[in-house]
Enzyme design. Structure first.
Site, PDB file in Angstrom:
ATOM      1  N   ASP A  37       1.144  -1.304   0.006  1.00  0.00           N
ATOM      2  CA  ASP A  37      -0.285   0.209  -0.057  1.00  0.00           C
ATOM      3  C   ASP A  37       1.193   1.071  -0.286  1.00  0.00           C
ATOM      4  O   ASP A  37       1.510   1.931   0.992  1.00  0.00           O
ATOM      5  CB  ASP A  37      -0.585   0.199   1.251  1.00  0.00           C
ATOM      6  N   ASP A  38       1.209   1.706  -1.237  1.00  0.00           N
ATOM      7  CA  ASP A  38       1.540   2.776  -1.102  1.00  0.00           C
ATOM      8  C   ASP A  38       3.034   3.135  -1.505  1.00  0.00           C
ATOM      9  O   ASP A  38       3.964   3.616  -0.503  1.00  0.00           O
ATOM     10  CB  ASP A  38       1.661   4.631   0.043  1.00  0.00           C
ATOM     11  N   CYS A  78      -5.997   4.050  -4.179  1.00  0.00           N
ATOM     12  CA  CYS A  78      -6.179   2.664  -3.867  1.00  0.00           C
ATOM     13  C   CYS A  78      -7.003   2.207  -4.161  1.00  0.00           C
ATOM     14  O   CYS A  78      -7.521   1.045  -5.092  1.00  0.00           O
ATOM     15  CB  CYS A  78      -6.206   2.977  -2.554  1.00  0.00           C
ATOM     16  N   LYS A 132      -6.223  -5.061   4.138  1.00  0.00           N
ATOM     17  CA  LYS A 132      -7.220  -4.217   3.774  1.00  0.00           C
ATOM     18  C   LYS A 132      -7.486  -4.380   2.426  1.00  0.00           C
ATOM     19  O   LYS A 132      -7.519  -4.507   1.628  1.00  0.00           O
ATOM     20  CB  LYS A 132      -5.962  -2.980   3.456  1.00  0.00           C
ATOM     21  N   HIS A 134     -10.864  -2.255   1.416  1.00  0.00           N
ATOM     22  CA  HIS A 134     -11.451  -0.845   1.104  1.00  0.00           C
ATOM     23  C   HIS A 134     -11.942  -0.730  -0.395  1.00  0.00           C
ATOM     24  O   HIS A 134     -11.515  -0.042  -1.166  1.00  0.00           O
ATOM     25  CB  HIS A 134     -10.316   0.136   1.059  1.00  0.00           C
ATOM     26  N   HIS A 253       1.318   2.530   4.246  1.00  0.00           N
ATOM     27  CA  HIS A 253       0.591   3.383   3.983  1.00  0.00           C
ATOM     28  C   HIS A 253       0.431   3.826   5.367  1.00  0.00           C
ATOM     29  O   HIS A 253       0.670   3.180   6.537  1.00  0.00           O
ATOM     30  CB  HIS A 253      -0.993   3.051   3.586  1.00  0.00           C
ATOM     31  N   ASP A 305       0.288  -0.885  -4.869  1.00  0.00           N
ATOM     32  CA  ASP A 305      -1.643  -0.256  -5.642  1.00  0.00           C
ATOM     33  C   ASP A 305      -1.269   1.347  -5.988  1.00  0.00           C
ATOM     34  O   ASP A 305      -2.616   1.180  -6.456  1.00  0.00           O
ATOM     35  CB  ASP A 305      -2.709  -0.046  -4.309  1.00  0.00           C
ATOM     36  N   ASN A 306      -0.408   1.721  -5.374  1.00  0.00           N
ATOM     37  CA  ASN A 306       0.114   3.143  -6.526  1.00  0.00           C
ATOM     38  C   ASN A 306       1.099   3.444  -6.018  1.00  0.00           C
ATOM     39  O   ASN A 306       2.117   2.893  -5.291  1.00  0.00           O
ATOM     40  CB  ASN A 306      -1.090   4.251  -6.127  1.00  0.00           C
TER      41      ASN A 306
END
Length: 670
Positions: A37-38, A78, A132, A134, A253, A305-306
């Protein structure tokens, strides 16, 4: 196995099995998909020789398998990436055209849409999601109203009842994790039940206010997810059926909470330490595969994810980290999370499948997370329904390093946080917006890279010649720009980017529409929570209201909290307009209007980043620089009080004494 050359893509849908990419049915592998994540392109040492963060487990994975250097998340944020990964469909076709789901957000994946988890269940797989989510839930409430964190910072959610429309209704046999680590409720969810009643309030600096389980520890979330994933692998390896483990991590994240054994171990602060702990988690998963005997027939994919977070919430963000530690989380790329430039969506992508994926190899093939669906279908020699995975291409030949006659993806669409799109074909990328910048790139970065501003309506870059996207070629390549724009429009209009029958994109949901078009008027007592709250990040705006105070204190209108937000309020005889930008408070004030007299008050955040106050149409105070609000707040918009953590220097709810009427918030999209 070396199959024949790939057939021309115009003659064969990506939804059909390609001869070069099929495998015997008996060879169905387990699939473990790890989604950080991130995590930025430059946060993994095998992608960045100058990295200040050791990642030995990921480096080992790269040596054992295949490393992709041109892999892209379907979005630069996300929720839409997760949607596309699990459905094979770009999220800008869904109701979520912009941004991410807010706290307590409703389910984004339609119950009738085929997901990769459902598809694999239909083909004999056991399926689990751990981490996660989301992607929304349907939360039961005591009062029948929309779920929200209330004025007492608890909630109207009935936590004794099942939570509907989550992962176990979208194809997963088992789920354990959290909705979002910095969103309420702060409690683990297993299948469709919260694990305990979140009965205390949470107001930490980095997280959205809301109900929390007593004793909740953010630092234990990643270790607990890791433990659950290890157990699932070891248990599944004893069973005859193959398994699919979707493992969306909560790191790196924010909240950035490395445990004690990682603190101070990297050369990039707490963030670097948390990346090291993420690397440790990957090592634990790979060890579990080895211990259980499942490694030999398991396809492992690791990605993000990004791109990396830019805001100060990770302290420091991607740009400040360069100056403070000499570490570039985006590597050599321009941009970061949210952006349409490469740094927003080009991410690490590592794969391993012993004996099937050649070890120690590198691929420059352009691929996207949205391709997982068609790739798995090809691997299982299955044909997908015509409406399934409309943007997913089979990349199995690239995984196996098999020969092809051309690129596996004719083109790839990128999606920014504000809904803007870009299209990549070959070496060229067209950003269908005046800029790929959705974060306000620092001036020092532009000067360092010698980037000049331009006045063109779009950006066109040759990534082979200009990987840092410094030179906009839109003006000198009009024919190419028009051709790429036409292709993007075709993809948008046809409801798919793969061959097949035309499909329909979803309209924006009523909630999504209210985010961009609902501006008021409101009155005292009104509250807009979750997806119904206006978008206020990265844009100029004006909040205004007609007030008739009976006392010199109270909130006229507030949205957001201690990290991001704005408010206009009266305090000790002053009218104050306040903004929060990455927790920094900026205010401008003037004498409050007279008691008992009706006045029109306005707080303005201008396009130059300055805030000002007007009373009855006249400037009441000199402008002060604030900067744009950098991220959408999780707290609702409330009129006549502040229902959550205070934006300004007051104690919530700080109710307004008197009347507030015809309140509005008008903004210009970035």
């Amino acid at each position: 196995m070396n199959g024949p050359l790939r057939r021309p893509r115009t003659l064969l849908s990506a939804c059909f099995v390609l001869a070069c990419g099929t495998l015997p049915g008996a060879d169905r592998p387990n699939i473990v998909y790890i989604l950080a994540d991130d995590l930025g392109y430059g946060d993994v040492a095998s992608y960045n020789a100058g990295s200040k963060i050791p990642t030995p487990e990921l480096d080992k994975l790269a040596k054992q398998g295949r490393r992709f250097t041109d892999a892209h998340s379907p979005s630069s944020v996300c929720t839409p990436t997760r949607y596309a990964l699990l459905t094979g469909r770009y999220a800008w076709r869904s109701p979520q055209k912009t941004g991410v789901l807010s706290p307590w957000g409703r389910p984004l994946i339609d119950k009738d849409r085929l997901t990769i988890a459902t598809f694999l269940k239909q083909n004999g797989y056991r399926t689990a999601a751990i981490g996660k989510w989301h992607l929304g839930w349907t939360w039961p409430t005591h009062d029948g109203q929309a779920p929200a964190s209330g004025q007492d910072r608890l909630s109207n959610v009935d936590f004794t009842k099942p939570v509907a429309d989550g992962p176990v209704t979208r194809g997963f046999d088992y789920y354990f994790g959290v909705d979002v680590p910095n969103y309420p409720p702060y409690v683990y969810i297993e299948n469709d039940r919260v694990q305990g009643i979140p009965s205390v309030t949470n107001r930490p600096e980095y997280n959205r206010p809301g109900p929390m389980l007593p004793g909740w520890d953010w630092g234990d979330v990643l270790p607990e997810i890791t433990r659950r994933a290890e157990h699932y692998i070891e248990d599944s390896a004893k069973r005859p059926d193959p398994f699919f483990l979707y493992l969306p991590l909560t790191s790196p994240h924010y909240p950035v909470v490395p445990t004690a054994e990682f603190k101070g171990k990297s050369g990039a602060g707490d963030y670097g330490d948390f990346v090291m702990q993420t690397d440790w988690t990957v090592g634990r998963i790979l060890d579990a595969l080895d211990r259980s005997g499942a490694a030999a027939n398991t396809l492992v994919i690791f990605t993000s994810d990004n791109g990396p977070e830019v805001s100060g919430e990770v302290r420091p963000g991607v740009y400040d980290r360069i100056r403070q530690y000499g570490h570039s989380s985006a590597g050599p790329l321009r941009g970061a999370k949210r952006d349409l430039w490469e740094g927003g969506h080009r991410v690490p992508f590592l794969t391993r499948w012993p004996g099937k994926i050649p070890a120690g190899t590198v691929s420059t093939e352009t691929i996207s997370h949205v391709d997982l669906f068609a790739t798995v279908a090809a691997l299982l020699e299955k044909t997908l329904p015509p409406a399934a995975a409309p943007d997913s291409f089979n990349i199995l030949p690239a995984l196996r390093d098999e020969p092809t006659t051309g690129p596996l993806r004719p083109a790839t669409v990128h999606h920014g946080i504000n809904g803007s799109l870009a299209i990549r074909r070959g070496d060229w990328v067209l950003i269908d917006a005046p800029s790929g910048d959705l974060n306000r790139e620092p001036e020092w970065r532009k000067e360092e890279w010698k980037i000049s501003s331009h006045q063109q309506p779009a950006e066109l870059f040759n990534l082979k010649e200009d990987p840092q996207q410094r030179s906009n070629r839109y003006a000198d390549q009009p024919a190419l720009a028009a051709e790429l724009k036409a292709l993007l429009d075709q993809y948008r209009d046809r409801g798919r980017s793969t061959p097949g029958p035309d499909l329909q994109n979803d309209p924006a949901s009523p909630s999504a529409l209210s985010n961009t078009s609902r501006e008021g008027p409101w009155k005292s007592g009104d509250l807009l929570a979750g997806n119904d709250a206006p978008k206020i990040a990265r844009r100029p705006l004006t909040i205004s209201a007609t007030i008739k105070p009976t006392a010199a204190d109270g909130v006229v209108l507030a949205q957001g909290g201690a990290r991001h937000g704005l408010a206009i309020y009266l305090k000790q005889g002053r009218l104050i307009f306040a903004t929060r930008v990455d927790a920094t408070l900026k205010t401008v004030s003037a004498p409050a209007p007279p008691l008992g007299i009706e006045s029109r008050v306005e707080g303005v955040l201008s396009s130059n980043g300055k805030i000002s106050l007007l009373v009855d149409g006249k400037e009441a105070a000199a402008p002060v620089f604030s900067g744009f609000i950098s991220d959408e707040p999780g707290d609702p918009l409330s009129v006549g009080r502040d229902t959550n953590s205070p934006v300004g220097e007051y104690e919530s709810p700080f109710p307004f004494q008197g009347s507030v009427e015809n309140a509005t918030l008008r903004s210009t999209a970035p």
